[in-house]
Design a protein around this motif. Sequence first.
Motif, short mmCIF file in Angstrom:
data_model
loop_
_atom_site.label_atom_id
_atom_site.label_comp_id
_atom_site.label_asym_id
_atom_site.label_seq_id
_atom_site.Cartn_x
_atom_site.Cartn_y
_atom_site.Cartn_z
N SER A 138 0.81 -1.23 0.00
CA SER A 138 0.00 0.00 0.00
C SER A 138 0.84 1.27 0.00
CB SER A 138 -0.95 0.01 1.20
OG SER A 138 -0.20 -0.01 2.41
N ARG A 139 2.14 1.17 0.27
CA ARG A 139 3.00 2.35 0.23
C ARG A 139 3.37 2.75 -1.19
NH1 ARG A 139 7.77 0.25 3.82
NH2 ARG A 139 7.24 -1.58 2.57
N VAL A 140 3.10 1.89 -2.16
CA VAL A 140 3.48 2.13 -3.55
C VAL A 140 2.26 2.64 -4.32
CG1 VAL A 140 4.39 1.13 -5.68
CG2 VAL A 140 5.22 0.30 -3.45
N ARG A 141 2.44 3.79 -4.95
CA ARG A 141 1.41 4.35 -5.83
C ARG A 141 2.01 4.45 -7.23
NH1 ARG A 141 -1.27 10.24 -5.99
NH2 ARG A 141 0.59 10.72 -4.79
N PHE A 142 1.33 3.82 -8.20
CA PHE A 142 1.83 3.79 -9.57
C PHE A 142 0.93 4.61 -10.48
CE2 PHE A 142 1.69 1.68 -13.79
CZ PHE A 142 2.94 2.10 -14.22
N LEU A 143 1.55 5.50 -11.26
CA LEU A 143 0.82 6.35 -12.20
C LEU A 143 1.52 6.33 -13.55
CD1 LEU A 143 0.68 9.41 -9.81
CD2 LEU A 143 -1.23 7.88 -10.27
N VAL A 144 0.72 6.35 -14.61
CA VAL A 144 1.27 6.50 -15.96
C VAL A 144 1.06 7.96 -16.34
CG1 VAL A 144 1.12 5.82 -18.37
CG2 VAL A 144 0.79 4.11 -16.57
N ASP A 145 2.11 8.63 -16.75
CA ASP A 145 2.02 10.04 -17.12
C ASP A 145 1.09 10.21 -18.31
OD1 ASP A 145 2.47 12.78 -17.26
OD2 ASP A 145 4.64 12.56 -17.00
N ASP A 146 0.40 11.33 -18.35
CA ASP A 146 -0.55 11.60 -19.43
C ASP A 146 0.13 12.08 -20.70
OD1 ASP A 146 0.22 14.00 -18.32
OD2 ASP A 146 -1.77 14.89 -18.33
N GLN A 147 1.42 12.39 -20.59
CA GLN A 147 2.18 12.79 -21.78
C GLN A 147 3.63 12.38 -21.62
OE1 GLN A 147 1.57 17.08 -21.64
NE2 GLN A 147 3.69 17.37 -21.03
N LYS A 148 4.30 12.28 -22.74
CA LYS A 148 5.72 11.94 -22.75
C LYS A 148 6.52 13.18 -22.35
CE LYS A 148 8.53 8.80 -24.73
NZ LYS A 148 8.87 7.63 -24.06
N ARG A 149 7.44 13.04 -21.41
CA ARG A 149 8.22 14.18 -20.92
C ARG A 149 9.71 13.85 -20.93
NH1 ARG A 149 4.43 17.28 -17.85
NH2 ARG A 149 2.59 16.03 -17.43
N PHE A 150 10.51 14.89 -20.99
CA PHE A 150 11.94 14.73 -20.74
C PHE A 150 12.11 14.33 -19.27
CE2 PHE A 150 12.12 17.66 -24.38
CZ PHE A 150 12.95 16.91 -25.20
N ALA A 151 13.21 13.71 -18.94
CA ALA A 151 13.44 13.22 -17.58
C ALA A 151 13.29 14.31 -16.53
CB ALA A 151 14.82 12.58 -17.49
N GLU A 152 13.80 15.49 -16.81
CA GLU A 152 13.73 16.59 -15.84
C GLU A 152 12.29 17.02 -15.60
OE1 GLU A 152 15.60 16.58 -18.61
OE2 GLU A 152 17.60 16.31 -17.77
N ALA A 153 11.49 17.09 -16.65
CA ALA A 153 10.09 17.48 -16.51
C ALA A 153 9.30 16.42 -15.75
CB ALA A 153 9.47 17.74 -17.87
N ALA A 154 9.63 15.16 -15.98
CA ALA A 154 8.97 14.08 -15.25
C ALA A 154 9.30 14.16 -13.76
CB ALA A 154 9.38 12.73 -15.82
N THR A 155 10.54 14.47 -13.45
CA THR A 155 10.95 14.61 -12.05
C THR A 155 10.24 15.78 -11.39
OG1 THR A 155 13.10 13.64 -12.55
CG2 THR A 155 12.95 14.95 -10.54
N THR A 156 10.10 16.88 -12.11
CA THR A 156 9.38 18.04 -11.58
C THR A 156 7.92 17.70 -11.30
OG1 THR A 156 10.84 19.57 -12.74
CG2 THR A 156 8.70 20.43 -12.05
N LYS A 157 7.29 17.01 -12.24
CA LYS A 157 5.89 16.61 -12.03
C LYS A 157 5.78 15.67 -10.84
CE LYS A 157 1.81 14.53 -13.93
NZ LYS A 157 1.03 14.18 -15.09
N LEU A 158 6.68 14.74 -10.77
CA LEU A 158 6.67 13.76 -9.69
C LEU A 158 6.78 14.44 -8.33
CD1 LEU A 158 6.66 10.74 -9.11
CD2 LEU A 158 9.12 10.75 -9.46
N GLY A 159 7.62 15.45 -8.23
CA GLY A 159 7.78 16.16 -6.96
C GLY A 159 6.51 16.81 -6.47
N GLY A 160 5.62 17.17 -7.39
CA GLY A 160 4.35 17.78 -7.01
C GLY A 160 3.24 16.80 -6.69
N LEU A 161 3.47 15.52 -6.85
CA LEU A 161 2.43 14.53 -6.62
C LEU A 161 2.32 14.07 -5.17
CD1 LEU A 161 2.93 12.27 -9.78
CD2 LEU A 161 1.11 13.93 -9.36
N GLY A 162 3.39 14.25 -4.42
CA GLY A 162 3.38 13.81 -3.03
C GLY A 162 2.70 14.80 -2.11
N THR A 163 2.34 14.33 -0.93
CA THR A 163 1.68 15.18 0.06
C THR A 163 2.48 15.32 1.34
OG1 THR A 163 0.42 13.29 0.90
CG2 THR A 163 -0.61 14.62 -0.84
N ALA A 164 3.58 14.59 1.44
CA ALA A 164 4.40 14.63 2.66
C ALA A 164 5.21 15.91 2.70
CB ALA A 164 5.33 13.42 2.69
#
Length: 95
Positions: A58-84
């Motif tokens: 239950s600690r693992v949340r898996f999402l497929v991005d809605d668009q293809k991104r460069f690695a840096e943009a994916a990391t930026t998006k990922l950083g905004g998905l957490g709530t901690a």
Amino acid sequence: MPVYNSFSYERSDGKKLLPLAIDSLLRQTFKDFELIILDNQSTDDTPNICREYAQKDSRVRFLVDDQKRFAEAATTKLGGLGTAPYCMIVNDDDM
């Protein structure tokens, strides 16, 4: 954890790095965390592997991005998905 074709043997010299990386995170002594895996539209077995982990733990949340991104943009998006209050980016080959 940003991922893209992370189960490719060509990329990892034949080692299954993605499961090793996820297992190492889940085995750590600190247990109160959420592992968010953002898949950048992989075409290999990466999504199946990540879904299996999300179903088992239950600690693992898996999402497929809605668009293809460069690695840096994916990391930026990922950083905004957490709530901690804290965020740590790990890669699919980090042990």
